[in-house]
Design a protein around this motif. Sequence first.
Motif, short mmCIF file in Angstrom:
data_model
loop_
_atom_site.label_atom_id
_atom_site.label_comp_id
_atom_site.label_asym_id
_atom_site.label_seq_id
_atom_site.Cartn_x
_atom_site.Cartn_y
_atom_site.Cartn_z
N UNK A 91 0.84 -1.20 0.00
CA UNK A 91 0.00 0.00 0.00
C UNK A 91 0.88 1.25 0.00
N UNK A 92 1.83 1.31 0.94
CA UNK A 92 2.68 2.48 1.12
C UNK A 92 3.46 2.79 -0.15
N UNK A 93 3.95 1.76 -0.81
CA UNK A 93 4.78 1.98 -2.00
C UNK A 93 3.99 2.61 -3.14
N UNK A 94 2.68 2.58 -3.03
CA UNK A 94 1.82 3.19 -4.04
C UNK A 94 1.16 4.47 -3.52
N UNK A 95 1.59 4.93 -2.37
CA UNK A 95 1.04 6.15 -1.80
C UNK A 95 -0.35 5.97 -1.21
N UNK A 96 -0.71 4.74 -0.88
CA UNK A 96 -2.04 4.45 -0.32
C UNK A 96 -1.94 4.25 1.19
N UNK A 97 -3.00 4.56 1.87
CA UNK A 97 -3.05 4.35 3.32
C UNK A 97 -3.11 2.85 3.61
N UNK A 98 -2.36 2.44 4.61
CA UNK A 98 -2.41 1.06 5.06
C UNK A 98 -3.70 0.88 5.86
N UNK A 99 -4.53 -0.11 5.51
CA UNK A 99 -5.76 -0.32 6.28
C UNK A 99 -5.46 -0.59 7.75
N UNK A 100 -6.29 -0.02 8.61
CA UNK A 100 -6.19 -0.29 10.04
C UNK A 100 -6.77 -1.66 10.33
N UNK A 101 -6.30 -2.26 11.38
CA UNK A 101 -6.78 -3.58 11.76
C UNK A 101 -8.21 -3.52 12.28
N UNK A 102 -9.01 -4.48 11.85
CA UNK A 102 -10.35 -4.68 12.40
C UNK A 102 -10.29 -5.51 13.68
N UNK A 103 -9.09 -5.97 14.04
CA UNK A 103 -8.92 -6.95 15.11
C UNK A 103 -8.14 -6.37 16.28
N UNK A 104 -8.50 -6.82 17.47
CA UNK A 104 -7.75 -6.51 18.68
C UNK A 104 -7.92 -7.68 19.64
N UNK A 105 -7.31 -7.58 20.80
CA UNK A 105 -7.37 -8.71 21.74
C UNK A 105 -8.78 -8.98 22.26
N UNK A 106 -9.67 -8.01 22.09
CA UNK A 106 -11.03 -8.18 22.59
C UNK A 106 -11.99 -8.85 21.63
N UNK A 107 -11.63 -8.98 20.34
CA UNK A 107 -12.59 -9.57 19.41
C UNK A 107 -12.01 -10.77 18.66
N UNK A 108 -11.08 -11.46 19.30
CA UNK A 108 -10.55 -12.71 18.75
C UNK A 108 -10.85 -13.83 19.73
#
Length: 167
Positions: A91-108
């Motif tokens: 993503x970064x190499x194309x100037x795009x934002x890296x998607x944020x994670x939908x996941x955290x310790x509370x929803x796995x």
Amino acid sequence: MRYGRRLRLTLPLVGVLVASGVLAACDDDPTTSSSEPLTADVMAVLEEAIQDEYRAENIYLRVLADHGDVIPFRNIVYAEERHSQALGWLFVSRGLAVPLSDWDLGNVPTFGTVAEACAAGVIAEQENIAMYDDFLAETLPADVRTVFTNNRAASLDRHLPAFQACS
């Protein structure tokens, strides 16, 4: 909870490494240019892949939080971070934002024992390998194909056997 803090600090590092040329220098083959635009289909599979890697990271971090600094989770969580970093670089190499994670310790998922977590790790890695197999059957830019191939190989050759040995 040192692992969660480390994970939050990792993805911003991708941008620093790309800006400094560290990651870009890893690719000396001009046929794998990261300037090739991404189609909507490729963007969709990239987003699915990075969310899958984020999910694995957080599941393995959850196991570490619940059961302590246990092998193979201690080692594999770092590898999963590298997988998502490699995807983030696309993503970064194309100037795009890296998607944020939908996941955290509370929803796995959580697991009562390390053996249960290892058995779930076997299934997760098999599903991850199948996901990359599906993606690699598509037409992809060379750099995307390389990252998918490398992530798949790590899951097949290292992560899956480690989880099979502990389950």
